[in-house]
Write a protein that holds these residues in place. Structure first.
Motif, mmCIF file in Angstrom:
data_model
loop_
_atom_site.group_PDB
_atom_site.id
_atom_site.type_symbol
_atom_site.label_atom_id
_atom_site.label_comp_id
_atom_site.label_asym_id
_atom_site.label_seq_id
_atom_site.Cartn_x
_atom_site.Cartn_y
_atom_site.Cartn_z
ATOM 1 N N CYS A 61 -2.350 5.289 -7.111
ATOM 2 C CA CYS A 61 -1.137 5.295 -7.763
ATOM 3 C C CYS A 61 -1.193 4.627 -9.055
ATOM 4 O O CYS A 61 -2.469 4.197 -9.627
ATOM 5 N N ASN B 117 -3.563 1.491 -9.725
ATOM 6 C CA ASN B 117 -4.914 1.743 -9.926
ATOM 7 C C ASN B 117 -5.336 2.348 -11.391
ATOM 8 O O ASN B 117 -6.041 2.119 -11.895
ATOM 9 N N CYS C 226 -7.926 4.528 -3.058
ATOM 10 C CA CYS C 226 -6.578 4.253 -2.574
ATOM 11 C C CYS C 226 -6.940 4.448 -1.038
ATOM 12 O O CYS C 226 -7.558 5.438 -0.641
ATOM 13 N N SER C 227 -6.100 3.699 -0.381
ATOM 14 C CA SER C 227 -5.885 3.733 1.038
ATOM 15 C C SER C 227 -4.778 4.230 1.766
ATOM 16 O O SER C 227 -4.725 4.140 2.766
ATOM 17 N N VAL C 228 -3.955 4.692 0.850
ATOM 18 C CA VAL C 228 -2.409 4.754 1.373
ATOM 19 C C VAL C 228 -2.394 5.869 2.264
ATOM 20 O O VAL C 228 -1.624 6.069 3.411
ATOM 21 N N CYS D 284 -8.044 -0.224 -3.406
ATOM 22 C CA CYS D 284 -7.508 -0.743 -2.066
ATOM 23 C C CYS D 284 -8.634 -0.494 -0.931
ATOM 24 O O CYS D 284 -8.665 -1.345 -0.022
ATOM 25 N N ARG E 23 -3.035 -5.373 -1.142
ATOM 26 C CA ARG E 23 -2.574 -5.725 -2.549
ATOM 27 C C ARG E 23 -2.046 -7.199 -2.251
ATOM 28 O O ARG E 23 -1.676 -7.765 -3.411
ATOM 29 N N GLN F 29 5.226 -2.587 -6.853
ATOM 30 C CA GLN F 29 5.649 -1.834 -5.497
ATOM 31 C C GLN F 29 6.915 -1.673 -5.392
ATOM 32 O O GLN F 29 7.681 -0.578 -4.861
HETATM 33 FE FE1 F3S Z 1 -1.689 2.289 -4.871
HETATM 34 FE FE2 F3S Z 1 -3.162 3.536 -2.890
HETATM 35 FE FE3 F3S Z 1 -3.384 0.958 -3.374
HETATM 36 S S1 F3S Z 1 -1.001 4.091 -3.561
HETATM 37 S S2 F3S Z 1 -1.619 0.242 -4.158
HETATM 38 S S3 F3S Z 1 -3.984 2.731 -4.885
HETATM 39 S S4 F3S Z 1 -3.567 2.103 -1.373
#
Ligand code: F3S
Ligand code: SAH
Ligand code: SF4
Length: 468
Positions: A12, A15, A48-50, A82, A180, A211
């Motif tokens: 996102c 990052n 990213c881990s989303v 993340c 985070r 967020q």
């Molecule tokens: Fe963003 Fe992905 Fe981390 S959406 S806050 S980079 S888990």
């Protein structure tokens, strides 16, 4: 020659901002940014881990590090973001060619870690212990934000500025709070100083990040500053032309934010307000703490107070237990809101979250895919309708640069620029001989055509009657 560094960013806007700040720090220490990852002495992956898909893309990159190192002896490989915080210990064990792993809460240590690794001190791991217990931000980390200077990576006319870090919401599906950390608002004075510096250096559009950015609330010794107040303060900075903010959370969204938007011409009439689902049963299982009726009510208040409010949404399809009826509630919500655009995601269980622990991922992959496509098709029709209303209108856009896709495939489009309206609609237009000159500026264009994704415009000066 200076050491070359290459940063690949996933995830996102948070990052993207972190990558900028890391680039700023490394450049101030004598590094140079390079475009080609094959030329770099240091390669950084900001991760990213989303969703599992986001992690898989990074795992593929990590699998290639061995080959990269073989062709570039001395290469330092770095994982930040993340995924570093979530799985750092495991990843550094699994990938022998990974030299440094550094979580988002430890980025102020990164340049030191790179120097250590280059001096032969071995592999480096920097993760935040008991991240959720961290109630204050290390001064050195906050200083990275306040030292924020114009972008080396994206356009210098636009910048992201952090308003809050972390999240306390714990939506049942979401990994963000655990990677985070807790929600912490930055001091308004730091934010204002950062925006003033950026604007003085030529930036005209600022996007405040959080967020749940509308949850911003700062109180040290003096009176409390809430998000509406912060917007008013930032919008008063002279030279700033556009102010945006993402992402908003539907609960606790004060009307005062809408009033601030309506009063200050600098604040764009754009709202990214994820609903995630239109079914109250699913919203409750997601722990989103609002109903679809409350969400719609908020949208209505926004549209009453801020005329022409352009709204973007996020939805998750295939959440555990989502029936066809639940999904149709989501379709109905999308139709009722008439979003400018929606991001639709297929539910992906994240280890350690409440949903992954307590609920079975029981919606089959093909049903998730079908719902995803169906929702996108519903939205596409709405986007096209809304876009058609622009035809014939003059709109102000911030020019971001050459329109890449068409430029590569069709060289005759090399004079084509792309930019965004105040409501975040993408506009493409021809500007022969003015590509460099217009990039990073605000221009008026007249919209001539529209697709669901893009508006096609024309500079008034290229119209026959304007030439006379
Ligand atoms: Fe963003 Fe992905 Fe981390 S959406 S806050 S980079 S888990
Ligand atoms: N803070 C923002 C969004 C953070 S993550 C908010 O609360 O709205 C960005 C988007 O990813 C979310 O809005 C959600 O739609 C999606 N998302 C988050 N976790 C997910 C998961 N486990 N599976 C699928 N999508 C997810
Ligand atoms: Fe995740 Fe919910 Fe926080 Fe957004 S508000 S980051 S979806 S926990």
């Amino acid at each position: 020659m200076s050491l070359q560094v290459h940063i690949t960013t996933f995830g996102c806007q948070m990052n993207k901002l972190d990558s900028e700040l890391v680039a700023n720090e490394l450049i101030s220490q004598g590094f140079e940014l390079c475009r080609d990852n094959g030329q770099a002495d240091v390669v950084i992956f900001n991760t990213c881990s989303v969703r599992q898909h986001a992690e898989n893309r990074v795992l593929t990159c990590l699998g290639r590090l061995g080959r990269q190192k073989a062709s570039h002896p001395g290469l330092i490989t770095v994982l930040i973001g993340c995924m570093a915080q979530r799985q750092g210990t495991e990843l550094i064990e699994r990938f022998a060619d990974l030299d440094i792993v550094c979580g988002p809460g430890e980025l102020h240590r990164l340049s030191g870690l790179i120097n250590k690794a280059r001096d032969g001190a071995g592999r480096q791991l920097a993760l935040t212990d008991r991240l959720r217990a961290r109630r204050t931000v290390p001064t050195e980390l906050e200083d990275m934000d306040t030292r924020h200077r114009l972008s080396q990576i994206t356009s210098s006319a636009q910048a992201y500025v952090r308003a809050t870090r972390g999240c306390d919401n714990f939506c049942s599906y979401c990994i963000v709070p655990s990677v985070r950390g807790p929600e912490i608002s930055r001091p308004p004075a730091s934010i204002l100083a950062e925006v003033e510096n950026l604007v003085a250096a030529g930036c005209i559009e600022i996007t405040l990040l959080g967020q749940t950015v509308n949850g911003y609330r700062y109180c040290a010794d003096g009176p409390e500053t809430d998000f509406a107040e912060l917007l008013r303060m930032v919008s008063a900075i002279s030279g700033l032309k556009r102010l945006r903010f993402v992402t908003s959370y539907p609960r606790g969204f004060s009307d005062d934010v809408f009033y601030a938007m309506a009063e200050a011409p600098v604040i764009c009439e754009y709202l990214h307000l994820p609903a995630q689902s239109g079914s109250d049963r699913i919203l409750s299982a997601m722990k989103r703490s609002y109903t679809s009726a409350e969400y719609l009510d908020l949208i209505e208040r926004g549209r009453t107070i801020v005329p022409n409010l352009s709204i973007a949404g996020d939805f998750i399809v295939g959440f555990p237990g989502e029936t066809e009826e639940d999904f149709q509630d989501t379709v109905r919500l999308v139709k009722a809101v008439r979003y400018k655009n929606c991001f639709v995601f297929k539910y992906s269980p994240r280890p350690g979250t409440v949903a992954a622990r307590r609920l079975t991922d029981d919606v089959p992959a093909e049903v998730k895919r079908r719902r995803n496509n169906e929702l996108l098709a519903v939205q596409e029709e709405i986007s096209l309708d809304l876009h058609r209303e622009f035809i014939g209108q003059k709109v102000e856009i911030l020019v971001e640069g050459p329109s890449k896709a068409s430029y590569k495939e069709r060289p005759e489009h090399r004079n084509q620029l792309t930019g965004r309206t105040r409501g975040d609609n993408i506009v493409v237009f021809d500007a022969p001989g003015q590509v460099e000159q217009l990039t990073g500026t605000l221009v008026d264009v007249i919209i001539r055509d529209a697709s669901a994704l893009t508006l096609f415009g024309e500079l008034p000066s290229t119209l026959p009657n304007a030439r006379q």
